[in-house]
Design a protein around this motif. Sequence first.
Motif, PDB file in Angstrom:
ATOM      1  N   GLY A  34     -16.114  15.985  14.565  1.00  0.00           N
ATOM      2  CA  GLY A  34     -16.179  16.247  15.998  1.00  0.00           C
ATOM      3  C   GLY A  34     -15.290  17.373  16.464  1.00  0.00           C
ATOM      4  N   GLY A  35     -14.477  17.937  15.573  1.00  0.00           N
ATOM      5  CA  GLY A  35     -13.644  19.069  15.947  1.00  0.00           C
ATOM      6  C   GLY A  35     -12.324  18.652  16.570  1.00  0.00           C
ATOM      7  N   PRO A  36     -11.398  19.601  16.728  1.00  0.00           N
ATOM      8  CA  PRO A  36     -10.057  19.290  17.221  1.00  0.00           C
ATOM      9  C   PRO A  36      -9.997  18.871  18.684  1.00  0.00           C
ATOM     10  N   ASP A  37     -11.023  19.193  19.458  1.00  0.00           N
ATOM     11  CA  ASP A  37     -11.009  18.840  20.883  1.00  0.00           C
ATOM     12  C   ASP A  37     -11.486  17.417  21.159  1.00  0.00           C
ATOM     13  N   MET A  38     -11.994  16.742  20.144  1.00  0.00           N
ATOM     14  CA  MET A  38     -12.575  15.413  20.366  1.00  0.00           C
ATOM     15  C   MET A  38     -11.500  14.371  20.655  1.00  0.00           C
ATOM     16  N   VAL A  39     -11.684  13.613  21.728  1.00  0.00           N
ATOM     17  CA  VAL A  39     -10.780  12.515  22.060  1.00  0.00           C
ATOM     18  C   VAL A  39     -11.100  11.331  21.162  1.00  0.00           C
ATOM     19  N   GLN A  40     -10.071  10.792  20.519  1.00  0.00           N
ATOM     20  CA  GLN A  40     -10.243   9.619  19.663  1.00  0.00           C
ATOM     21  C   GLN A  40      -9.018   8.729  19.803  1.00  0.00           C
ATOM     22  N   PRO A 256     -15.928  20.117  34.536  1.00  0.00           N
ATOM     23  CA  PRO A 256     -15.326  19.869  33.216  1.00  0.00           C
ATOM     24  C   PRO A 256     -16.253  19.162  32.243  1.00  0.00           C
ATOM     25  N   GLY A 257     -16.082  19.484  30.970  1.00  0.00           N
ATOM     26  CA  GLY A 257     -16.773  18.802  29.893  1.00  0.00           C
ATOM     27  C   GLY A 257     -15.763  18.274  28.902  1.00  0.00           C
ATOM     28  N   ILE A 258     -16.082  17.148  28.285  1.00  0.00           N
ATOM     29  CA  ILE A 258     -15.156  16.536  27.343  1.00  0.00           C
ATOM     30  C   ILE A 258     -15.929  15.881  26.217  1.00  0.00           C
ATOM     31  N   ARG A 259     -15.447  16.027  24.997  1.00  0.00           N
ATOM     32  CA  ARG A 259     -16.071  15.376  23.845  1.00  0.00           C
ATOM     33  C   ARG A 259     -15.201  14.198  23.425  1.00  0.00           C
ATOM     34  N   VAL A 260     -15.844  13.053  23.210  1.00  0.00           N
ATOM     35  CA  VAL A 260     -15.145  11.852  22.777  1.00  0.00           C
ATOM     36  C   VAL A 260     -15.848  11.277  21.556  1.00  0.00           C
ATOM     37  N   ASP A 261     -15.094  10.642  20.691  1.00  0.00           N
ATOM     38  CA  ASP A 261     -15.682   9.959  19.537  1.00  0.00           C
ATOM     39  C   ASP A 261     -16.567   8.826  20.049  1.00  0.00           C
ATOM     40  N   GLY A 262     -17.860   8.999  19.910  1.00  0.00           N
ATOM     41  CA  GLY A 262     -18.800   8.015  20.448  1.00  0.00           C
ATOM     42  C   GLY A 262     -18.832   6.713  19.689  1.00  0.00           C
ATOM     43  N   ASN A 263     -18.184   6.643  18.515  1.00  0.00           N
ATOM     44  CA  ASN A 263     -18.104   5.397  17.760  1.00  0.00           C
ATOM     45  C   ASN A 263     -16.794   4.667  18.005  1.00  0.00           C
ATOM     46  N   ASP A 264     -16.007   5.181  18.908  1.00  0.00           N
ATOM     47  CA  ASP A 264     -14.712   4.613  19.280  1.00  0.00           C
ATOM     48  C   ASP A 264     -14.837   4.022  20.673  1.00  0.00           C
ATOM     49  N   TYR A 269     -14.589   4.168  26.549  1.00  0.00           N
ATOM     50  CA  TYR A 269     -14.252   3.432  27.772  1.00  0.00           C
ATOM     51  C   TYR A 269     -13.230   4.201  28.601  1.00  0.00           C
ATOM     52  N   ALA A 270     -12.194   4.710  27.953  1.00  0.00           N
ATOM     53  CA  ALA A 270     -11.125   5.401  28.674  1.00  0.00           C
ATOM     54  C   ALA A 270     -11.612   6.697  29.305  1.00  0.00           C
ATOM     55  N   VAL A 271     -12.326   7.507  28.544  1.00  0.00           N
ATOM     56  CA  VAL A 271     -12.810   8.785  29.061  1.00  0.00           C
ATOM     57  C   VAL A 271     -13.802   8.566  30.201  1.00  0.00           C
ATOM     58  N   THR A 272     -14.717   7.627  30.033  1.00  0.00           N
ATOM     59  CA  THR A 272     -15.714   7.375  31.077  1.00  0.00           C
ATOM     60  C   THR A 272     -15.060   6.818  32.329  1.00  0.00           C
ATOM     61  N   LEU A 287     -19.199  16.285  32.451  1.00  0.00           N
ATOM     62  CA  LEU A 287     -20.083  16.055  31.314  1.00  0.00           C
ATOM     63  C   LEU A 287     -19.283  15.433  30.181  1.00  0.00           C
ATOM     64  N   ILE A 288     -19.716  14.267  29.730  1.00  0.00           N
ATOM     65  CA  ILE A 288     -19.118  13.615  28.570  1.00  0.00           C
ATOM     66  C   ILE A 288     -20.095  13.730  27.403  1.00  0.00           C
ATOM     67  N   GLU A 289     -19.618  14.255  26.301  1.00  0.00           N
ATOM     68  CA  GLU A 289     -20.405  14.265  25.071  1.00  0.00           C
ATOM     69  C   GLU A 289     -19.827  13.204  24.138  1.00  0.00           C
TER      70      GLU A 289
END
Length: 402
Positions: A34-40, A256-264, A269-272, A287-289
């Motif tokens: 997911g790259g370095p920007d992905m929230v996990q 703003p757009g943000i990428r989050v680990d969708g399996n986490d 929950y936190a990002v949304t 936008l949440i990816e």
Amino acid sequence: MSDTDVAATPPLGGMDHHVSVDPAAVPPRAAADGGPDMVQLLTPEGERVAHPEYDEIVDALSHDDLRGLYRDLVLIRRVDQEATALQRQGELGLWASLLGQEAAQIGAGRAMRTQDHAFPGYREHGIAWARGVDPMRLIAMYRGVDKGAWDPADHGFHPYTIVIGNQSLLGTGYAMGIQRDGAVGTGDPDRDAAVIACMGDGATAQGDNNESFVFAGVYNSPVVFFCQNNQWAISEPNARQTRAPIYKRADGFGFPGIRVDGNDILGVYAVTTAMLDRARSGEGPSLIEAFTYRMAAHTTSDDPTKYRVSAEVEVWKLRDPIARYKRWLMSEGIADADFFESVERESDELGEKVRSSTVSMPDPDVNDIFDQVYVEPHRQVEDDKATFTAYLDSFETTTEGA
């Protein structure tokens, strides 16, 4: 093993069979991590990762809340597995599996408040579950015995949308209506509302989706665009949909757009939660990816062995959203063996209910297709119904005459 273990996940759509795809012919893919920007917040190994922006949101969850999220994950996966099996047995016309995407959907659905509204595509069974929609209503729609018989006003969950990307327009329009009703930025947590408009990675290439971004950005609408990037738009990989990461598309539309680990599930929950709070307060769209993976076929009419290699699927099995969450709950002492066993029993009971309820559904009256087409009576529809009724009655007359 239980049905929540990775190894116990049944192969769907023949995904573990040999595939005659030349890996060299497959376009370059996004970084697997997911790259370095992905929230996990929770790694695939079930280890908690601190995050200064989102720790407070997760820390506010009680142990009951955290156990409830696990129960949601297990039960909606069971519904999904039963529905897939029922379709294979000829009991459903079609089914779109969410296998592997449970955390993305439950995390987003549980982040919503009562007054919020979700506009789904056709795979958002987990959000439907979180919004209190009886899964049998979803199954009835795919069985063809009704047209989606839940009330959006009761659940804040609107009808499934089969037209790719169209739900983004609907959600944006509804969000603009919320603005005009004065239900944004008042500071009243029981009044301020927001919208989640769901989409897949393939939908981001649709005109409807981009038009929604334009309107939402220009009018600062309280909508969270929630993209489940499951890597494949049917048989087309991300590289054939976009050259840039999906979450970065938001930059061009002014939000703003943000990428989050969708399996986490904790991360989603936190990002949304944060983005919905932002929308409700009047700060506009986002936008949440959710970077996830479709473990099963696109739908039960699809054969993924024709276009993706089994090695890719095996990598994502190790990132199973339920297995990692279970490991964390156990390591933190939040849930014990008795709890997990009770959820398994409930899962078995739910599975039996789904099977028995599906096969016992009564067939609909064929004339029902003419009802609820328009809010007000419509002469053309009434004439069509009368003509069709007379046509059906003619068969009864012929039979009686014989």
